[in-house]
Design a protein around this motif. Structure first.
Motif, mmCIF file in Angstrom:
data_model
loop_
_atom_site.group_PDB
_atom_site.id
_atom_site.type_symbol
_atom_site.label_atom_id
_atom_site.label_comp_id
_atom_site.label_asym_id
_atom_site.label_seq_id
_atom_site.Cartn_x
_atom_site.Cartn_y
_atom_site.Cartn_z
ATOM 1 N N ALA A 132 0.770 -1.129 0.119
ATOM 2 C CA ALA A 132 0.095 -0.091 -0.101
ATOM 3 C C ALA A 132 0.872 1.416 0.046
ATOM 4 C CB ALA A 132 -0.943 -0.079 1.230
ATOM 5 N N GLY A 133 2.185 1.289 -0.413
ATOM 6 C CA GLY A 133 2.920 2.183 -0.537
ATOM 7 C C GLY A 133 3.543 2.468 0.798
ATOM 8 N N ASN A 134 4.237 3.792 0.777
ATOM 9 C CA ASN A 134 4.918 4.387 2.018
ATOM 10 C C ASN A 134 4.094 5.774 2.256
ATOM 11 O OD1 ASN A 134 6.754 5.776 3.819
ATOM 12 N ND2 ASN A 134 8.007 4.076 3.522
ATOM 13 N N LYS A 135 3.464 5.885 3.593
ATOM 14 C CA LYS A 135 2.629 6.990 3.626
ATOM 15 C C LYS A 135 3.898 8.171 4.187
ATOM 16 C CE LYS A 135 -1.534 5.336 3.187
ATOM 17 N NZ LYS A 135 -2.006 5.776 1.816
ATOM 18 N N GLY A 136 4.738 7.821 4.520
ATOM 19 C CA GLY A 136 6.142 8.825 4.767
ATOM 20 C C GLY A 136 6.378 9.381 3.446
ATOM 21 N N SER A 137 6.622 8.508 2.570
ATOM 22 C CA SER A 137 6.889 9.243 1.228
ATOM 23 C C SER A 137 5.851 9.947 0.467
ATOM 24 C CB SER A 137 7.431 8.051 0.176
ATOM 25 O OG SER A 137 7.421 8.371 -1.002
ATOM 26 N N GLU A 138 4.600 9.624 0.680
ATOM 27 C CA GLU A 138 3.572 10.255 0.123
ATOM 28 C C GLU A 138 3.486 11.795 0.872
ATOM 29 O OE1 GLU A 138 0.921 6.319 -0.430
ATOM 30 O OE2 GLU A 138 -0.090 7.926 0.595
ATOM 31 N N CYS A 139 3.601 11.779 2.093
ATOM 32 C CA CYS A 139 3.668 13.009 2.756
ATOM 33 C C CYS A 139 4.728 13.973 2.490
ATOM 34 C CB CYS A 139 3.691 12.804 4.493
ATOM 35 S SG CYS A 139 2.338 12.804 5.455
ATOM 36 N N ALA A 140 5.885 13.212 2.048
ATOM 37 C CA ALA A 140 6.982 14.283 1.806
ATOM 38 C C ALA A 140 6.500 14.770 0.498
ATOM 39 C CB ALA A 140 8.195 13.496 1.579
ATOM 40 N N GLU A 141 6.027 14.165 -0.497
ATOM 41 C CA GLU A 141 5.527 14.651 -1.704
ATOM 42 C C GLU A 141 4.560 15.718 -1.557
ATOM 43 O OE1 GLU A 141 6.074 10.524 -4.691
ATOM 44 O OE2 GLU A 141 4.002 11.379 -4.213
ATOM 45 N N GLY A 142 3.493 15.554 -0.624
ATOM 46 C CA GLY A 142 2.547 16.398 -0.351
ATOM 47 C C GLY A 142 3.371 17.815 0.196
ATOM 48 N N ALA A 143 4.097 17.735 1.025
ATOM 49 C CA ALA A 143 4.986 18.625 1.734
ATOM 50 C C ALA A 143 5.633 19.689 0.363
ATOM 51 C CB ALA A 143 5.905 18.461 2.647
ATOM 52 N N ILE A 144 6.293 19.144 -0.403
ATOM 53 C CA ILE A 144 6.950 19.650 -1.666
ATOM 54 C C ILE A 144 5.766 20.490 -2.379
ATOM 55 C CG2 ILE A 144 8.094 19.262 -3.657
ATOM 56 C CD1 ILE A 144 9.613 16.973 -2.183
ATOM 57 N N GLU A 145 4.629 19.912 -2.657
ATOM 58 C CA GLU A 145 3.557 20.605 -3.295
ATOM 59 C C GLU A 145 3.061 21.726 -2.556
ATOM 60 O OE1 GLU A 145 0.588 17.873 -4.856
ATOM 61 O OE2 GLU A 145 -0.521 19.629 -5.825
ATOM 62 N N MET A 146 2.957 21.575 -1.365
ATOM 63 C CA MET A 146 2.389 22.690 -0.618
ATOM 64 C C MET A 146 3.138 23.898 -0.391
ATOM 65 S SD MET A 146 -0.822 21.994 0.308
ATOM 66 C CE MET A 146 -1.147 23.125 1.793
ATOM 67 N N ILE A 147 4.551 23.351 -0.249
ATOM 68 C CA ILE A 147 5.532 24.604 -0.056
ATOM 69 C C ILE A 147 5.732 25.205 -1.317
ATOM 70 C CG2 ILE A 147 8.185 24.828 -0.371
ATOM 71 C CD1 ILE A 147 8.339 22.385 1.544
ATOM 72 N N ASN A 148 5.542 25.066 -2.745
ATOM 73 C CA ASN A 148 5.612 25.473 -3.683
ATOM 74 C C ASN A 148 4.517 26.150 -4.100
ATOM 75 O OD1 ASN A 148 8.367 24.682 -5.434
ATOM 76 N ND2 ASN A 148 7.557 22.606 -4.649
ATOM 77 N N LEU A 149 3.093 25.588 -3.854
ATOM 78 C CA LEU A 149 1.866 26.260 -4.157
ATOM 79 C C LEU A 149 1.996 27.543 -3.055
ATOM 80 C CD1 LEU A 149 -0.626 25.616 -5.572
ATOM 81 C CD2 LEU A 149 -1.212 24.305 -3.654
ATOM 82 N N ILE A 150 2.431 27.540 -1.658
ATOM 83 C CA ILE A 150 2.329 28.799 -0.985
ATOM 84 C C ILE A 150 3.359 29.621 -1.665
ATOM 85 C CG2 ILE A 150 3.200 29.689 1.115
ATOM 86 C CD1 ILE A 150 1.984 26.942 2.182
ATOM 87 N N LYS A 151 4.457 29.426 -2.133
ATOM 88 C CA LYS A 151 5.481 30.067 -2.825
ATOM 89 C C LYS A 151 4.857 31.046 -3.836
ATOM 90 C CE LYS A 151 9.650 28.656 -0.336
ATOM 91 N NZ LYS A 151 10.302 29.695 0.350
ATOM 92 N N ALA A 152 4.060 30.096 -4.567
ATOM 93 C CA ALA A 152 3.628 30.560 -6.053
ATOM 94 C C ALA A 152 2.591 31.758 -5.380
ATOM 95 C CB ALA A 152 2.983 29.564 -6.703
ATOM 96 N N ILE A 153 1.698 31.296 -4.600
ATOM 97 C CA ILE A 153 0.454 32.362 -4.194
ATOM 98 C C ILE A 153 1.225 33.817 -3.602
ATOM 99 C CG2 ILE A 153 -1.212 32.544 -2.731
ATOM 100 C CD1 ILE A 153 -1.888 29.530 -3.101
ATOM 101 N N GLU A 154 2.127 33.388 -2.634
ATOM 102 C CA GLU A 154 2.794 34.714 -1.924
ATOM 103 C C GLU A 154 3.718 35.192 -2.678
ATOM 104 O OE1 GLU A 154 1.950 32.646 2.539
ATOM 105 O OE2 GLU A 154 3.724 33.127 1.659
ATOM 106 N N GLY A 155 4.067 34.646 -3.739
ATOM 107 C CA GLY A 155 4.999 35.265 -4.624
ATOM 108 C C GLY A 155 6.523 35.605 -3.943
#
Ligand SMILES: Nc1c(NC[C@H](O)[C@H](O)[C@H](O)CO)[nH]c(=O)[nH]c1=O
Ligand SMILES: CC(=O)[C@@H](O)COP(=O)(O)O
Length: 155
Positions: A132-155
């Protein structure tokens, strides 16, 4: 139409990880998955700080300390809560989830919920790097996406 996307790692990203020692044979696999994914996406191991706590119930406090320190772009919370024979499971799950969610909203940075909550050990093993995958890895991918999303929104 402008669509914000969190694909590329911006410069100087730092990530904090809080991991529970309870069920360490599982949580160590979650940690390995998270760190491996962060490094594969270009984040240096030197930019990753890891704090071990006794159990999932203690995760929110240390996650809050990290999130509010101003040192990290995201915090990843990792744990494994496996149901026993009393209602303790429900209490630990509820407080861990509530505390982690509250910390993210209060701090304004992504605090990722990588605490697996399972009925038995087999389900935990499946989510820590097997079928069923690795939930730690999935969380890390989500963290990267969120970091970039916030930086894109906040400029
Ligand atoms: N049963 C599990 C626990 N229980 C321990 C609590 O998280 C806490 O450390 C204790 O109640 C002292 O405050 N923790 C887990 O992470 N996973 C479990 O399955
Ligand atoms: C999730 C728990 O707290 C659980 O492992 C404790 O086991 P028990 O309910 O049998 O005391």
């Amino acid at each position: 139409m402008n669509t914000f996307e969190g694909k590329l790692i911006p410069e100087n990203v730092r990530v904090g990880i809080v991991v529970a020692r309870f069920n360490e044979f599982i949580t160590s696999k979650l940690l390995g998955g998270a760190v491996d994914t962060l490094v594969r996406h270009g984040i240096s191991e030197d930019a990753i700080d890891t704090a071990w706590v006794p159990g999932a119930f203690e995760i929110p406090l240390i996650a809050k300390k990290m999130a509010k320190s101003g040192k990290y772009d995201a915090v990843i919370c990792l744990g494994a809560i496996i149901r026993g024979s009393t209602s303790h499971y429900d209490l630990v799950c509820n407080e861990a989830a509530k505390g982690i969610a509250q910390t993210s909203l209060e701090s304004g940075i992504p605090v990722m919920f990588g605490v697996i909550t399972t009925e038995n050990i087999e389900q935990a093993i499946e989510r820590a790097g097997s079928k069923a995958g690795n939930k730690g890895s999935e969380c890390a991918e989500g963290a990267i996406e969120m970091i970039n999303l916030i930086k894109a929104i906040e400029g």
